[in-house]
Design an enzyme around this catalytic site. Sequence first.
Site, PDB file in Angstrom:
ATOM      1  N   LYS A 171       0.846  -1.334  -0.157  1.00 22.95           N
ATOM      2  CA  LYS A 171      -0.344   0.078  -0.090  1.00 22.95           C
ATOM      3  C   LYS A 171       0.814   1.300   0.460  1.00 22.95           C
ATOM      4  O   LYS A 171       0.019   1.960  -0.671  1.00 22.95           O
ATOM      5  CB  LYS A 171      -0.789   0.157   1.347  1.00 22.95           C
ATOM      6  CG  LYS A 171      -1.999   0.831   0.719  1.00 22.95           C
ATOM      7  CD  LYS A 171      -2.434   0.699   1.872  1.00 22.95           C
ATOM      8  CE  LYS A 171      -3.598  -0.719   2.333  1.00 22.95           C
ATOM      9  NZ  LYS A 171      -4.928  -1.147   3.193  1.00 22.95           N
ATOM     10  N   ARG A 188      -3.833  -0.122  -7.010  1.00 20.33           N
ATOM     11  CA  ARG A 188      -3.060  -1.339  -7.295  1.00 20.33           C
ATOM     12  C   ARG A 188      -3.345  -2.187  -8.823  1.00 20.33           C
ATOM     13  O   ARG A 188      -4.122  -1.562  -9.197  1.00 20.33           O
ATOM     14  CB  ARG A 188      -2.991  -2.536  -5.623  1.00 20.33           C
ATOM     15  CG  ARG A 188      -4.743  -2.957  -5.919  1.00 20.33           C
ATOM     16  CD  ARG A 188      -4.753  -4.069  -5.333  1.00 20.33           C
ATOM     17  NE  ARG A 188      -6.263  -4.612  -4.977  1.00 20.33           N
ATOM     18  CZ  ARG A 188      -7.146  -4.140  -3.876  1.00 20.33           C
ATOM     19  NH1 ARG A 188      -6.260  -4.696  -2.647  1.00 20.33           N
ATOM     20  NH2 ARG A 188      -8.325  -4.797  -4.183  1.00 20.33           N
ATOM     21  N   TYR A 226      10.589 -32.360 -22.008  1.00 15.34           N
ATOM     22  CA  TYR A 226       9.290 -32.859 -21.968  1.00 15.34           C
ATOM     23  C   TYR A 226       9.040 -33.287 -20.683  1.00 15.34           C
ATOM     24  O   TYR A 226       9.022 -33.280 -19.879  1.00 15.34           O
ATOM     25  CB  TYR A 226       8.599 -32.796 -22.404  1.00 15.34           C
ATOM     26  CG  TYR A 226       9.026 -34.859 -22.513  1.00 15.34           C
ATOM     27  CD1 TYR A 226       8.264 -35.538 -21.778  1.00 15.34           C
ATOM     28  CD2 TYR A 226       9.929 -35.603 -22.627  1.00 15.34           C
ATOM     29  CE1 TYR A 226       8.219 -37.148 -21.275  1.00 15.34           C
ATOM     30  CE2 TYR A 226      10.870 -36.700 -22.662  1.00 15.34           C
ATOM     31  CZ  TYR A 226       9.842 -38.162 -21.246  1.00 15.34           C
ATOM     32  OH  TYR A 226       9.982 -38.749 -21.645  1.00 15.34           O
ATOM     33  N   GLY A 232      -6.603 -10.785   8.830  1.00 15.97           N
ATOM     34  CA  GLY A 232      -5.616 -11.059  10.167  1.00 15.97           C
ATOM     35  C   GLY A 232      -4.867 -10.068  10.743  1.00 15.97           C
ATOM     36  O   GLY A 232      -4.815 -10.213  11.848  1.00 15.97           O
ATOM     37  N   CYS A 278       6.512 -37.310 -16.064  1.00 16.83           N
ATOM     38  CA  CYS A 278       5.200 -38.054 -16.429  1.00 16.83           C
ATOM     39  C   CYS A 278       4.393 -37.957 -14.669  1.00 16.83           C
ATOM     40  O   CYS A 278       3.189 -38.745 -15.228  1.00 16.83           O
ATOM     41  CB  CYS A 278       5.299 -39.379 -17.013  1.00 16.83           C
ATOM     42  SG  CYS A 278       6.015 -40.704 -16.169  1.00 16.83           S
ATOM     43  N   SER A 336      12.862 -40.446 -16.955  1.00 14.25           N
ATOM     44  CA  SER A 336      10.678 -39.522 -16.998  1.00 14.25           C
ATOM     45  C   SER A 336      10.681 -39.758 -15.448  1.00 14.25           C
ATOM     46  O   SER A 336      10.178 -40.734 -14.921  1.00 14.25           O
ATOM     47  CB  SER A 336      10.122 -40.673 -17.276  1.00 14.25           C
ATOM     48  OG  SER A 336       8.790 -40.151 -17.331  1.00 14.25           O
ATOM     49  N   MET A 357      -3.969  -5.885  11.673  1.00  8.47           N
ATOM     50  CA  MET A 357      -5.352  -4.675  11.849  1.00  8.47           C
ATOM     51  C   MET A 357      -5.082  -4.142  10.409  1.00  8.47           C
ATOM     52  O   MET A 357      -4.880  -3.463   9.997  1.00  8.47           O
ATOM     53  CB  MET A 357      -4.104  -3.629  12.566  1.00  8.47           C
ATOM     54  CG  MET A 357      -5.544  -2.927  13.929  1.00  8.47           C
ATOM     55  SD  MET A 357      -4.506  -1.824  14.334  1.00  8.47           S
ATOM     56  CE  MET A 357      -4.328   0.132  12.654  1.00  8.47           C
ATOM     57  N   ARG A 371      -2.836   3.129   8.791  1.00 10.28           N
ATOM     58  CA  ARG A 371      -3.979   2.147   8.144  1.00 10.28           C
ATOM     59  C   ARG A 371      -2.136   0.767   7.696  1.00 10.28           C
ATOM     60  O   ARG A 371      -1.141   1.550   7.749  1.00 10.28           O
ATOM     61  CB  ARG A 371      -3.244   2.343   6.256  1.00 10.28           C
ATOM     62  CG  ARG A 371      -5.245   3.006   6.291  1.00 10.28           C
ATOM     63  CD  ARG A 371      -4.872   2.736   5.472  1.00 10.28           C
ATOM     64  NE  ARG A 371      -6.267   3.356   4.949  1.00 10.28           N
ATOM     65  CZ  ARG A 371      -7.374   3.641   4.305  1.00 10.28           C
ATOM     66  NH1 ARG A 371      -7.942   2.854   4.027  1.00 10.28           N
ATOM     67  NH2 ARG A 371      -8.363   4.759   4.391  1.00 10.28           N
ATOM     68  N   HIS A 379      -8.933 -41.395  -4.626  1.00 17.23           N
ATOM     69  CA  HIS A 379      -9.020 -42.451  -5.891  1.00 17.23           C
ATOM     70  C   HIS A 379      -9.497 -41.761  -7.385  1.00 17.23           C
ATOM     71  O   HIS A 379      -8.923 -41.640  -8.428  1.00 17.23           O
ATOM     72  CB  HIS A 379      -9.118 -43.784  -6.360  1.00 17.23           C
ATOM     73  CG  HIS A 379      -8.871 -44.723  -6.878  1.00 17.23           C
ATOM     74  ND1 HIS A 379     -10.188 -45.227  -7.987  1.00 17.23           N
ATOM     75  CD2 HIS A 379      -7.751 -45.106  -7.591  1.00 17.23           C
ATOM     76  CE1 HIS A 379      -9.345 -45.841  -9.106  1.00 17.23           C
ATOM     77  NE2 HIS A 379      -8.644 -45.927  -8.778  1.00 17.23           N
TER      78      HIS A 379
END
Lengths: 904, 904
Positions: free
Chosen positions: A22, A335, A876, A100, A856, A788, A102, A91, A452
Amino acid sequence: MAKYVQDFAEGDKDQKDLLGGKGANLAEMTRLGLPVPPGFTITTTACRSYMQTGLVPAELRVEVTMALRRLEDAVGRQLGDPYDPLLVSVRSGAKFSMPGMMETVLNIGLNDASVKGLAAISEDERFAWDSYRRLIQMFGKTVLDIDGDIFAAALDEKKGARGVVLDTELTADDLHELVDEFKGIILAESGQPFPQHPREQLDMAIVAVFDSWNTERARLYRRKERIPNDLGTAVNVCTMVFGNLGETSGTGVAFTRDPASGKPGQYGDYLVNAQGEDVVAGIRNTLSLADMKQVDPQSYADLMAAMRRLETHYRDLCDVEFTVERGKLWMLQTRVGKRTAPAAFRIACALVDEHLITMDEALVRVTGAQLSQLMFPRFDTTDSSRVLLTKAMAASPGAAVGAAVFDSVEAQRRAAAGEDVVLVRRETNPDDLGGMIASVGILTARGGKTSHAAVVARGMGRTCVVGAENVDVDPVARAFTVGDITVEEGQVISIDGSTGEVFLGAVRVVPSPATTYLEHGLDAALTQADDDQDTRELVRAVDRILTHADHARRLRVEANADTAADAARARSLGAQGVGLCRTEHMFLGDRRVLIERVILAKTDAERQLALDALLPLQRADFAALLAEMDGLPTTIRLIDPPLHEFLPDYTDLSVKVALEKERGALDPHDEELLAAVKRMHEANPMLGLRGVRLGLVIPGLFALQIRAICEAAAARLAAGGSPRPEIMVPLVGSVQELHLVRDEALRIMADVAAESGAELDIPVGCMIELPRAALTAGRIADAAQFFSFGTNDLTQTTWGFSRDDVEGAFFAEYTENGVLAVSPFETIDTRGVGRLVSIAVAEGRAARPGMPMGVCGEHGGDPESIRFFHNVGLDYVSCSPFRVPVARLEAGRAAISTAGSDAR
Amino acid sequence: MAKYVQDFAEGDKDQKDLLGGKGANLAEMTRLGLPVPPGFTITTTACRSYMQTGLVPAELRVEVTMALRRLEDAVGRQLGDPYDPLLVSVRSGAKFSMPGMMETVLNIGLNDASVKGLAAISEDERFAWDSYRRLIQMFGKTVLDIDGDIFAAALDEKKGARGVVLDTELTADDLHELVDEFKGIILAESGQPFPQHPREQLDMAIVAVFDSWNTERARLYRRKERIPNDLGTAVNVCTMVFGNLGETSGTGVAFTRDPASGKPGQYGDYLVNAQGEDVVAGIRNTLSLADMKQVDPQSYADLMAAMRRLETHYRDLCDVEFTVERGKLWMLQTRVGKRTAPAAFRIACALVDEHLITMDEALVRVTGAQLSQLMFPRFDTTDSSRVLLTKAMAASPGAAVGAAVFDSVEAQRRAAAGEDVVLVRRETNPDDLGGMIASVGILTARGGKTSHAAVVARGMGRTCVVGAENVDVDPVARAFTVGDITVEEGQVISIDGSTGEVFLGAVRVVPSPATTYLEHGLDAALTQADDDQDTRELVRAVDRILTHADHARRLRVEANADTAADAARARSLGAQGVGLCRTEHMFLGDRRVLIERVILAKTDAERQLALDALLPLQRADFAALLAEMDGLPTTIRLIDPPLHEFLPDYTDLSVKVALEKERGALDPHDEELLAAVKRMHEANPMLGLRGVRLGLVIPGLFALQIRAICEAAAARLAAGGSPRPEIMVPLVGSVQELHLVRDEALRIMADVAAESGAELDIPVGCMIELPRAALTAGRIADAAQFFSFGTNDLTQTTWGFSRDDVEGAFFAEYTENGVLAVSPFETIDTRGVGRLVSIAVAEGRAARPGMPMGVCGEHGGDPESIRFFHNVGLDYVSCSPFRVPVARLEAGRAAISTAGSDAR
């Protein structure tokens, strides 16, 4: 001396470490000459010093004094002046936005004396007392930690006593009384009077912001988000301006373009005669910016100019908070603004066209997660006939409509007859695979996002909702109930895998334009969009960015595909090969009886007979796959799971046989089967006789598969094709294992080459999916032509947890208490698993330069993980067909920005 | 040009890489001036070149010519000379002795012409033709790879035809005929005549040695022993000398001191008028060295002088092979000799007393494995009632007495009833695992030292004898027979796992003198030894060496002890603390009902009630342990296994409940229990909800244990003791987990301190037993005050196998095919698991300098592993009480020789 305080005019947007987000943006706007109320930022350095010593640094008090003096000089008013008081807001503002902590105390500087000055100067007594009332209330709650409900109750009581409903209906006198009552609450609850000295108010507020960095909630949030505890927060002290000083005042929020659709043109809400929190509270209807132009053309023009300036400067969509005080515009915050997935694509391309960013930058501005959001079909929310049954966990996105079925057999039967079905199970297991493939969606009563059902469904791109705890599934009765509604087999239901919603009946499905584009090309998507301009712009933007990603990326994108059909789909979505073909399914269904014979064989000859019967079937599987992937690499993994997975469950069968015995009706086959299952039963099958171990212990098993691959390749070569199979050995832990399999593969290759006359040179490589494989990769590379990374299994062994067992049991708890920020099965754990991958890449390549390496595991389709794989130097990624476009996009992004711009 | 050939006179004993072991020692003896027949060594460089190119290097042929020329000049004879031929032997000799390689071809240089010269010169026609016969036979078998049985059959036929029994009874003419027949065999089997040219014989023999490096058997051996494939072998070419030239000739082997007992004084066998292989063949009785002195005092004196020289030079027991040719001593081979465990200790101390080595060196000359051999209880050899049934392979040491049983079920049944049983099987397989665990010993009729039975028994520390081929096991009749003795099920037998002996009935078991020493001190051991001088010397030697080890070592040795009794025993054996107290057993037995209530609790309150009931019990456990270990660190691990381990087996209970239902007699408790077991059932419990995960998910469980520890410590402090408990958290994978437990522990510590007034500062540390813990040790060190490596679990996850499942299923296979040289559960796998330990040590210490670290896996008691732990910088090893002395010894050895002298 450390500098603890910095005026807005001194900083810029790159000082987020020092000034917080800020503060840095306030400084940047000041620097740009935009009308920011003067103020200063107390830096994170001050907070860190306070945290270390528990004391406010003496220098900070001095620097605040100096900064206040400069501020008072600048605005020509003084804090606590009884005639014309300067008021300030305080602030918090950390580097990363954090709930959470102030938030805000407004109107600091008011006390019993200056409130009268404010009333006189503003010529609004009610405004002055209301401001004082707000100060005491906010101060009590956030600085002195008094329960806010006590103030709210006093306010309600006052309104009741006056017979009014709205705060605004209270008079100046009412508010004056309330101020006295609030001061009483402060004294009673905190044991000290409300501080009358403005500087004391300010100092206490600053310390309260510091302290709020370490509240339980803030710490938990940081643990979850992996934000270091020692960053500390900055504190912004800013001259108050008031939007509630009559009809020439007001307050609003605005975006430099539409954050929902990405359409050009500023967009926002304005509320006349109001303060910030009133806009959010929604007491009155807000005005559009067009209306604001009518009401206050000058302020409107100033705002437009400021927003143009900001967008050009930040080169991105910005949002702003602003206040107009008696006709004068003040910018309170800005922002880079959040946006929807379609907006992200469209804005990125628009900024390119406006010459504000390059295509490279545009690519970095969108994410794979956004693309995948664009790809899922969705339910039509305007369908008024929807009946929501329940809402559970969204496990695999999409919108599926089909007849509820309760077992795999029925699912396959109906699907074969052309019916869409949704498989409903308490939970799924490997036996349900056929049914899951046959279904358009899967709904389970148990399990989490990594059960699963969820994992397999995501892999197959099936819509899936899991953990629907109030869905009571009765597979015997072939029905499920939710509350008092019962759904019988064959009744249609609709499940939304993006929201977790389950509906009764068929909800209308809207196709996704992005999917049409990806599968059928731009023209098809434009045709489908018809004259919907937003959609046309969107698909054009997706096309431009994805094309650029393909151009930019170094990583190849392959797909995990077990069947020719999967492979075809993957290829249409841009896959450049099959990185993983699992061969287990080839032993299921009708063929189960054959693998059962392999397992139950009493002699090598008997076993070989059963293996021989499997050979033509496997060969046909591979032939179809190689035909579909002609010309592209096709990596086939030899059988991985333990053999007993192909036999009935040990416990179920034990019960069955015990009951058969009890009833004097023992089936000898069951008894024989039970003996085999018992013999093969493992306490921890995940860590048992599977993969290469199985191949080395059961004679002929790997040989069968290798021969089938070689013969399929030879046949295709003979037919003039370009098959590019690769043989992948699973679960290797030691180079010795691979040497043995490789020797056998080379023998078979030579045999088939001799028999067929084909020239076969099929690479043999292995999975790196055990920590030991990664740690000894330099040696394994001696026998492996490619690696792999099986990051699913590697995650299981590195962390020592079995996905099936722990996800349900403690992942929820672990995410709640912040031990896990994200499931390591979703996004690769770079510190543990990723480090093993890095070691294996470096040492494997050192031993065999230029060795091809890929991944993979499911991480191959996860955006954050893809960035890691790019950085670590893989060639890859292989992912489920559905994730191929996402992987293409992310691979492109990774190639351009290997660190930073969009990282947190 | 690479030097391919080196005369014996050029080298020395340190050139084993170049000359092989045999060649290096021959060179050394030559250098010492001992009478070695002249010769030369073809270096491993030549072999390596041959292996790479497949061709004998041209330079080698030239260098062999030059060396031969020098040899001929030196001895004054020429190879192939028809009147006075030089004969040579060709022997392989690699750096590491390797079975499976070509051994020896003697008498090279004989042909149809030179045989006559040899006959003339030796004046012994029979000798000459016998030598020629031997050459052709050895050449055919080892160089031309012809089945040796064909030659043996021809020899037998000849003896039959002549009506004689012994080779020596054949006449010169018979042997001449045999030479012709052997030449016929060579031609028929190899298609080429026996080479008459001596140089061709030599060259072919050299190539045959090279080729034997790569036989299947040699490769398998190297794979098992982890000997690199590219070392290659050397070839020794040595002038033949003959011990079979009449009564003034002979051959023998000797040791510089007794390798069995270690007693001083030379020791050996001598055979007059014989060649090397005759001694081994045992055709005639050999003479002792004392007898040799009578027969040939000069050669005897020369031999004694040579042996003294060798022992002084090698500063160790040497064995030698020698030949006396017509009164002239020739030394054919020497090496540092193998010895028994008692001899190792005694010789080491004797050499110290003779000022040949230092105590440091003495320590390095013995091994923990030898000490542990000394510790096994043994059968009383004076027990005259012993009836030896058979002697087979000693597979796993110890002395076991028990009832013979023939299957796993019976073994478990009898063991459960408190009976000691010995499991007798033809061979074992994974199904026998339960029975093997239940037995005190295992006896199999088949299999070698790496059979399933042997591998598993060693892993479990069960006494085991395998390959008892004349034990005929009839599992159906439940009996076995040896000759005409039949042993029925239930009859007691005794098996000696150190000697392979099997006795009928119960043989008396006596504690070993070393164990008496270790547990009760030197005086007790000497008293037990009475006037047995060998035993007295032995225990004195053990005492001296172990005392020196304690002095030398840096590693502390602690013990794994779960009870006060274990701890007491460990302390008496020298443990300096408890490195691991498992707390699981504290929930077994009578207390099972309480933990069952914890598990079945439906509310937090119900669970807390059950936990509260456990508190005094746990506190008492810890109090007893802390009392026993007063003043020494006592590391208590919080509960590790998954809770369902405290409940009945899922399958058994399922069957029970199904049968109860079928019979209409359902026990509601069983049903409730089954529901809980089912809920908690895990596919892979090893990777499930256990350790710290359990502690974070089940409220109050860890808190109970931590409180019990704190209260026990406080009480002991109040009583004036010095408790040193440490709290160890199992299965940590992430620093976040440990932070949460640590915070809770600190809270409880403060509470108990406040309640009791005691000052409590109990260290909190964690196990490093997951790859991820090792890989993120630098972060975990943030919350851990110590690390203890759990290398059992770390091995399981690093390799991805569950010990229970795989040891039986494929370790035997993997040892057979050479994938595993040794079970990674026995000796730490340094490349994989060890590397993780190194990473964690380095990064943990970098984050928290001086952090105490140890190991508490079974590797803590394994000699090779202890060396690794010393090198990697751990502070202590913790092992089972029995292994403490071994660990003390090995820790001392590691401190002295961190690499080399006794390494292979």
